[in-house]
Design a protein around this motif. Sequence first.
Motif, PDB file in Angstrom:
ATOM      1  N   PHE A  76      10.561  13.137 -21.112  1.00 17.98           N
ATOM      2  CA  PHE A  76       9.604  12.625 -20.115  1.00 17.98           C
ATOM      3  C   PHE A  76      10.028  12.975 -18.688  1.00 17.98           C
ATOM      4  N   ILE A  77      11.194  13.606 -18.538  1.00 18.77           N
ATOM      5  CA  ILE A  77      11.614  14.135 -17.224  1.00 18.77           C
ATOM      6  C   ILE A  77      11.096  15.564 -17.155  1.00 18.77           C
ATOM      7  N   ASN A  78      10.178  15.824 -16.234  1.00 11.67           N
ATOM      8  CA  ASN A  78       9.532  17.145 -16.239  1.00 11.67           C
ATOM      9  C   ASN A  78       9.168  17.563 -14.814  1.00 11.67           C
ATOM     10  N   GLY A  79       9.505  18.787 -14.475  1.00  6.78           N
ATOM     11  CA  GLY A  79       9.161  19.329 -13.153  1.00  6.78           C
ATOM     12  C   GLY A  79      10.065  18.834 -12.034  1.00  6.78           C
ATOM     13  N   GLN A  80      11.199  18.232 -12.406  1.00  5.42           N
ATOM     14  CA  GLN A  80      12.042  17.572 -11.407  1.00  5.42           C
ATOM     15  C   GLN A  80      13.219  18.436 -10.951  1.00  5.42           C
ATOM     16  N   ASN A 135      12.741  21.910 -15.734  1.00  8.05           N
ATOM     17  CA  ASN A 135      13.433  21.126 -14.714  1.00  8.05           C
ATOM     18  C   ASN A 135      14.434  21.988 -13.968  1.00  8.05           C
ATOM     19  N   CYS A 136      14.990  21.397 -12.940  1.00  5.69           N
ATOM     20  CA  CYS A 136      15.866  22.121 -12.030  1.00  5.69           C
ATOM     21  C   CYS A 136      17.067  21.214 -11.732  1.00  5.69           C
ATOM     22  N   ILE A 137      18.249  21.817 -11.646  1.00  2.00           N
ATOM     23  CA  ILE A 137      19.462  21.066 -11.285  1.00  2.00           C
ATOM     24  C   ILE A 137      19.983  21.618  -9.971  1.00  2.00           C
ATOM     25  N   SER A 138      20.267  20.742  -9.023  1.00  2.00           N
ATOM     26  CA  SER A 138      20.855  21.178  -7.755  1.00  2.00           C
ATOM     27  C   SER A 138      22.279  20.653  -7.642  1.00  2.00           C
ATOM     28  N   PRO A 139      23.258  21.487  -7.964  1.00  2.00           N
ATOM     29  CA  PRO A 139      24.651  21.040  -7.821  1.00  2.00           C
ATOM     30  C   PRO A 139      25.107  21.110  -6.368  1.00  2.00           C
ATOM     31  N   GLY A 140      26.077  20.243  -6.061  1.00  2.00           N
ATOM     32  CA  GLY A 140      26.807  20.362  -4.801  1.00  2.00           C
ATOM     33  C   GLY A 140      28.016  21.250  -5.016  1.00  2.00           C
ATOM     34  N   CYS A 155      16.040  31.151  -1.336  1.00  2.20           N
ATOM     35  CA  CYS A 155      15.924  31.362  -2.799  1.00  2.20           C
ATOM     36  C   CYS A 155      15.957  30.037  -3.536  1.00  2.20           C
ATOM     37  N   LYS A 156      16.898  29.194  -3.154  1.00  2.11           N
ATOM     38  CA  LYS A 156      17.081  27.952  -3.906  1.00  2.11           C
ATOM     39  C   LYS A 156      15.922  26.994  -3.654  1.00  2.11           C
ATOM     40  N   GLY A 157      15.418  26.965  -2.426  1.00  4.58           N
ATOM     41  CA  GLY A 157      14.231  26.146  -2.152  1.00  4.58           C
ATOM     42  C   GLY A 157      13.051  26.632  -2.976  1.00  4.58           C
ATOM     43  N   ALA A 158      12.907  27.958  -3.062  1.00  8.65           N
ATOM     44  CA  ALA A 158      11.805  28.528  -3.846  1.00  8.65           C
ATOM     45  C   ALA A 158      12.001  28.261  -5.339  1.00  8.65           C
ATOM     46  N   LEU A 159      13.253  28.220  -5.784  1.00  5.35           N
ATOM     47  CA  LEU A 159      13.520  27.919  -7.194  1.00  5.35           C
ATOM     48  C   LEU A 159      13.068  26.493  -7.530  1.00  5.35           C
ATOM     49  N   ASN A 160      13.264  25.569  -6.594  1.00  2.00           N
ATOM     50  CA  ASN A 160      12.778  24.195  -6.810  1.00  2.00           C
ATOM     51  C   ASN A 160      11.254  24.200  -6.962  1.00  2.00           C
ATOM     52  N   SER A 161      10.567  24.981  -6.107  1.00  2.00           N
ATOM     53  CA  SER A 161       9.101  25.034  -6.176  1.00  2.00           C
ATOM     54  C   SER A 161       8.637  25.768  -7.419  1.00  2.00           C
ATOM     55  N   LEU A 162       9.350  26.840  -7.774  1.00  2.00           N
ATOM     56  CA  LEU A 162       9.015  27.574  -9.000  1.00  2.00           C
ATOM     57  C   LEU A 162       9.093  26.630 -10.204  1.00  2.00           C
ATOM     58  N   ILE A 205      13.061  24.913 -20.045  1.00  2.00           N
ATOM     59  CA  ILE A 205      13.692  25.778 -19.042  1.00  2.00           C
ATOM     60  C   ILE A 205      14.458  24.878 -18.079  1.00  2.00           C
ATOM     61  N   VAL A 206      15.668  25.293 -17.731  1.00  2.00           N
ATOM     62  CA  VAL A 206      16.402  24.633 -16.647  1.00  2.00           C
ATOM     63  C   VAL A 206      16.803  25.699 -15.632  1.00  2.00           C
ATOM     64  N   ASN A 207      16.408  25.510 -14.395  1.00  2.00           N
ATOM     65  CA  ASN A 207      16.806  26.407 -13.313  1.00  2.00           C
ATOM     66  C   ASN A 207      17.976  25.784 -12.558  1.00  2.00           C
ATOM     67  N   ILE A 208      19.028  26.559 -12.344  1.00  2.00           N
ATOM     68  CA  ILE A 208      20.166  26.039 -11.591  1.00  2.00           C
ATOM     69  C   ILE A 208      19.969  26.413 -10.123  1.00  2.00           C
ATOM     70  N   SER A 209      19.627  25.410  -9.333  1.00  2.00           N
ATOM     71  CA  SER A 209      19.383  25.598  -7.899  1.00  2.00           C
ATOM     72  C   SER A 209      20.665  25.236  -7.142  1.00  2.00           C
ATOM     73  N   SER A 210      20.535  24.477  -6.068  1.00  2.00           N
ATOM     74  CA  SER A 210      21.702  24.100  -5.255  1.00  2.00           C
ATOM     75  C   SER A 210      21.264  23.030  -4.261  1.00  2.00           C
ATOM     76  N   THR A 211      22.235  22.230  -3.809  1.00  2.00           N
ATOM     77  CA  THR A 211      21.894  21.309  -2.719  1.00  2.00           C
ATOM     78  C   THR A 211      21.538  22.085  -1.448  1.00  2.00           C
ATOM     79  N   ARG A 212      21.881  23.394  -1.432  1.00  2.00           N
ATOM     80  CA  ARG A 212      21.464  24.241  -0.302  1.00  2.00           C
ATOM     81  C   ARG A 212      19.942  24.429  -0.279  1.00  2.00           C
ATOM     82  N   SER A 213      19.267  24.018  -1.333  1.00  2.00           N
ATOM     83  CA  SER A 213      17.796  24.028  -1.289  1.00  2.00           C
ATOM     84  C   SER A 213      17.287  22.903  -0.393  1.00  2.00           C
ATOM     85  N   LEU A 214      18.159  21.937  -0.099  1.00  2.00           N
ATOM     86  CA  LEU A 214      17.759  20.743   0.648  1.00  2.00           C
ATOM     87  C   LEU A 214      18.419  20.639   2.010  1.00  2.00           C
ATOM     88  N   MET A 215      19.565  21.291   2.193  1.00  2.00           N
ATOM     89  CA  MET A 215      20.325  21.212   3.447  1.00  2.00           C
ATOM     90  C   MET A 215      21.116  22.509   3.627  1.00  2.00           C
TER      91      MET A 215
END
Length: 230
Positions: free
Chosen positions: A210-214, A165-170, A143-150, A122-132
């Motif tokens: 080996f990249i998992n949960g990131q 894993n999760c991707i946070s695009p700018g 939503c995006k912060g919660a997607l990182n935690s999910l 699974i890959v969730n597309i989050s956002s740098t808005r999850s961080l700033m």
Amino acid sequence: MQNKIVIITGSSGLIGKALVQAFSGEGASVIGLDKASPSVLPSNCEYIPCDLEKPEEILRACESIKKVDVLINNAGISNPTNSQIGTVKLQHWNKMLNTNLSAAFTLSNFLAKKLRDSKGSIVNISSTRSLMSEPNNEAYAACKGALNSLTHALMNSFAPDVNVNCISPGWITSDEVSDSANNQHPSGRVGAPEDVANLCLFLVSEKARFINGQNIVIDGGMTKKMIYVD
Ligand SMILES: NC(=O)c1ccc[n+]([C@@H]2O[C@H](COP(=O)([O-])OP(=O)(O)OC[C@H]3O[C@@H](n4cnc5c(N)ncnc54)[C@H](O)[C@@H]3O)[C@@H](O)[C@H]2O)c1
């Protein structure tokens, strides 16, 4: 990606179209879920109309899918109302949560057995808005912060069968932008949808197992650039 079945939500949008092209170009059979019809659909791709705000439509789509190797939760809305804090309507807050967060959980939940059976990803597309943040962006940031935690919650529940894993695009665009827009990025340009698609392809490959949960940030360096004005 030969013989892999890849579900991509928001497949008719900017990043979704690049994901569809990238995965079908690598030989995957792609199933796009979107409420908007695609403008083009490569030959090994299928489109299922689905309003991701509605769990019954998600369930109907999931039941029609026999096998899944990769689920990419990409669909999202950024700010349907542009409401200022103090005037935000609960229905708008809920719309954002349903589309950007609950749909990713619901799909992962309904497809859990099929993803486990295929030892998938699974890959969730989050956002740098999850961080700033900027002002008046509460629902999207939440939503995006919660997607990182999910992402790390699902990783622990699915382990060791399914990588999550999760991707946070700018800033990602296919439009021409100003020199100052490009040059403010340490990488010297804004992002292209293909940047996200390439990272996504890597994250679901065996080489990245080996990249998992990131949460992987892809933003040309912007979240690592300190900005103080004298
Ligand atoms: N473009 C950027 O700069 C950027 C930056 C960071 C994160 N993101 C994230 O990337 C993802 C894709 O963004 P994009 O720029 O391609 O946006 P986009 O608006 O071009 O595409 C989003 C797609 O999601 C679909 N969608 C929206 N609500 C839906 C619903 N209820 N049911 C079904 N489909 C629905 C839309 O129809 C559209 O095709 C989003 O999650 C977004 O938050 C984008």
